[in-house]
Design an enzyme around this catalytic site. Structure first.
Site, mmCIF file in Angstrom:
data_model
loop_
_atom_site.group_PDB
_atom_site.id
_atom_site.type_symbol
_atom_site.label_atom_id
_atom_site.label_comp_id
_atom_site.label_asym_id
_atom_site.label_seq_id
_atom_site.Cartn_x
_atom_site.Cartn_y
_atom_site.Cartn_z
ATOM 1 N N LYS A 176 31.252 58.162 44.055
ATOM 2 C CA LYS A 176 30.576 56.747 43.583
ATOM 3 C C LYS A 176 31.578 55.623 44.559
ATOM 4 O O LYS A 176 32.359 55.258 44.423
ATOM 5 C CB LYS A 176 31.389 56.783 42.463
ATOM 6 C CG LYS A 176 31.010 55.498 41.558
ATOM 7 C CD LYS A 176 29.895 55.059 40.935
ATOM 8 C CE LYS A 176 29.957 53.423 40.134
ATOM 9 N NZ LYS A 176 30.512 52.840 41.147
ATOM 10 N N GLU A 251 45.537 55.858 44.495
ATOM 11 C CA GLU A 251 46.171 54.453 44.881
ATOM 12 C C GLU A 251 45.289 53.547 44.615
ATOM 13 O O GLU A 251 44.097 52.600 44.598
ATOM 14 C CB GLU A 251 45.172 54.409 46.496
ATOM 15 C CG GLU A 251 46.122 53.566 47.823
ATOM 16 C CD GLU A 251 45.574 52.814 48.027
ATOM 17 O OE1 GLU A 251 46.350 51.551 47.560
ATOM 18 O OE2 GLU A 251 44.478 52.778 48.886
ATOM 19 N N CYS A 285 44.947 46.444 49.981
ATOM 20 C CA CYS A 285 46.211 46.628 48.857
ATOM 21 C C CYS A 285 47.012 46.645 49.390
ATOM 22 O O CYS A 285 48.142 46.046 49.056
ATOM 23 C CB CYS A 285 46.093 47.663 48.458
ATOM 24 S SG CYS A 285 45.151 48.866 49.821
ATOM 25 N N GLU A 380 48.346 40.464 41.870
ATOM 26 C CA GLU A 380 47.767 40.741 43.376
ATOM 27 C C GLU A 380 46.747 39.803 43.204
ATOM 28 O O GLU A 380 46.105 39.985 42.199
ATOM 29 C CB GLU A 380 46.956 42.465 42.922
ATOM 30 C CG GLU A 380 46.511 42.777 44.507
ATOM 31 C CD GLU A 380 45.534 43.943 44.591
ATOM 32 O OE1 GLU A 380 46.530 44.875 45.689
ATOM 33 O OE2 GLU A 380 45.979 44.213 43.391
#
Length: 482
Positions: A176, A251, A285, A380
């Site tokens: 996906k 993750e 990330c 973040e």
């Protein structure tokens, strides 16, 4: 516009068959360039059913490791041969410079398939002699159907990081992709069929996360779920997996600390800090988005860092000189620009350089005098935005670096070998880079702690996740019967 459909059981859907469709918008031109289907629960069910049949009755899990590996090497060769097409797909979808998508991400995707094709063949069992007169050996058997949910920031490369080990160990996959970057996943599935992978082994499900993605991850026929994305969505994926006890590998986000000590080579530290903060427009990330610099060199480092940031070329991702393209979408641009609105006189941070650019672009941005409780320091941002602050000693640096809910990665720059080992051990991070950044060994564990996720992948860690280990204990040397 080209249509990138679902690929289920070896067949790609057409636009006429899919019902609701959506546009993929090129972030630089801000115009649609391709279309993809908005899949839902029924589409997810079809994809999982195809993967289930291919696993339960098809040849793929029953092939030898060498035969599967040969097919994956053929796929890797096709990825390399179609590098321009794959690179353009990711560049048009999410705006990264073509010199990065084509010349870095595509080769790494091919390398992932080649590595795991060989690793699975060479790491297949363990023999455990027993003093009791028994013979014990371990088998690593394919887990079943894998749901692989890939992010939009490295569409092809991170999809391959999930798909390659899953396939190498004999699983079947439903991939996906993120709705913002659908194209390269469909292209990958086309190439997999060309490479000879049987129908149903690699399926692609297009659509929105809350619809197609949620239906996929809560399907009880799915045996493993691997997801890369935000910490918030990761929690939803884990909750869906818990409903049928599917193991998950997550993750998630990061807020990496980059520690620069006074004895560091400042030229080296600045060069890597720029790459760590601004590569992929900061949409990574692993970004080194918090730079902590020892006070004796803080002013000099910051001045050099600002000059290097200002020298970067922001612009058209198709231009060979471009180092930073636009952010991936208007929605993401609004999020990042909202964070930047908090910097300025009397606010949570001082803007040393950077700010908003043309269209959905953000120039490389360096913030100083950032409040330790500000979202600019703690959250973040996922854009080309870095916060810099001084520290006095090693202990203070480690405390500041670890003062975050994330634990994905960290960097440190020093000429002191003892300090390098000491600080690396003290940092709460899944990966620590010393005097470098983003150097990977595919055998090493990759993942994070805290809000950065659950589990590790890479080498034997991928083997553990994508297989069901089995112990076989056999009696040998029995006494003869009369």
């Amino acid at each position: 516009m080209e249509f990138f459909g679902h690929v289920v059981d070896g067949r790609e859907s057409t636009e006429d068959e899919c019902g609701a469709v959506a546009d993929s918008v090129d972030p630089w031109t801000r115009r649609p360039w391709a279309r993809f289907p908005l899949g839902g629960e029924a589409d997810a069910g079809r994809a999982v059913a195809a993967a289930r049949r291919a696993f339960d009755t098809g040849p793929w899990p029953r092939m030898g490791f060498a035969e599967r590996g040969a097919a994956l090497h053929r796929l890797a060769g096709l990825i390399e041969a179609h590098g321009q097409e794959l690179g353009l797909a990711d560049t048009h979808d999410m705006g990264k410079p073509l010199t990065q998508s084509r010349d870095a991400d595509v080769p790494r995707a091919a390398a992932n398939f080649r590595f795991f094709a060989d690793h699975a063949r060479l790491a297949t069992a363990e023999v455990l002699p027993m003093d009791s007169g028994h013979h014990c050996y371990g088998r690593f058997e394919a887990a079943g159907v894998v749901a692989a949910v890939a992010p939009w920031n490295f569409p092809l490369m991170l999809a391959s990081w999930k798909v390659a080990p899953a396939l190498a160990w004999g699983n079947t996959v439903v991939l996906k992709p993120a709705e913002g970057s659908p194209a390269s996943a469909t292209l990958l599935a086309r190439l997999a069929l060309e490479a000879g992978l049987p129908a149903g082994v690699l399926n692609v499900l297009q659509g929105l996360g809350p619809d197609a993605g949620a239906a996929l991850t809560r399907d009880p026929r799915v045996d493993r779920i691997t997801f890369t994305g935000s910490s918030r969505t990761g929690r939803s994926v884990a909750a869906a997996a818990a409903s049928h006890l599917a193991p998950v590998s997550l993750e998630l986000g990061g807020k990496g600390a980059n520690l620069v000590f006074a004895d560091a080579d400042l030229d080296l530290a600045v060069d890597w800090a720029v790459k760590a903060a601004f590569s992929n427009a900061g949409q990574i990330c692993l970004a080194g988005s918090r730079v902590l610099v020892q006070r004796p060199v803080y002013e000099e480092f910051t001045a050099r860092f600002v000059r290097a940031a200002e020298a970067m070329t922001v612009g058209d991702p198709l231009a060979p000189e471009t180092q930073i393209g636009p952010l991936a979408s208007e929605q993401h641009f609004r999020k990042v620009s909202g964070h930047l609105a908090e910097a300025g006189p009397g606010r949570a941070a001082t803007l040393a350089t950077g700010g908003l650019g043309e269209g959905w672009s953000v120039r490389p941005t360096v913030l100083t005098e950032v409040s330790a409780d500000s979202p600019l320091w703690r959250e973040e941002i996922f854009g080309p935005v870095v916060a810099a602050a001084p520290f006095d000693d090693e202990k203070q640096a480690v405390v500041a670096a670890n003062d975050t809910p994330y634990g994905l990665n960290a960097m440190l720059f020093t000429a002191d070998l003892d300090r390098a080992h000491r600080v690396s051990a003290a940092l709460r991070a899944g990966t620590v880079w010393v005097n470098c950044f983003f150097v990977r060994d595919l055998r090493a564990p990759f993942g994070g702690a805290g809000d950065s996720g659950i589990g590790r992948e890479g080498g034997a860690f991928s083997r553990e996740f994508f297989t069901e280990p089995k112990a076989v204990v056999m009696r040998i040397g029995a006494e003869p019967r009369d």
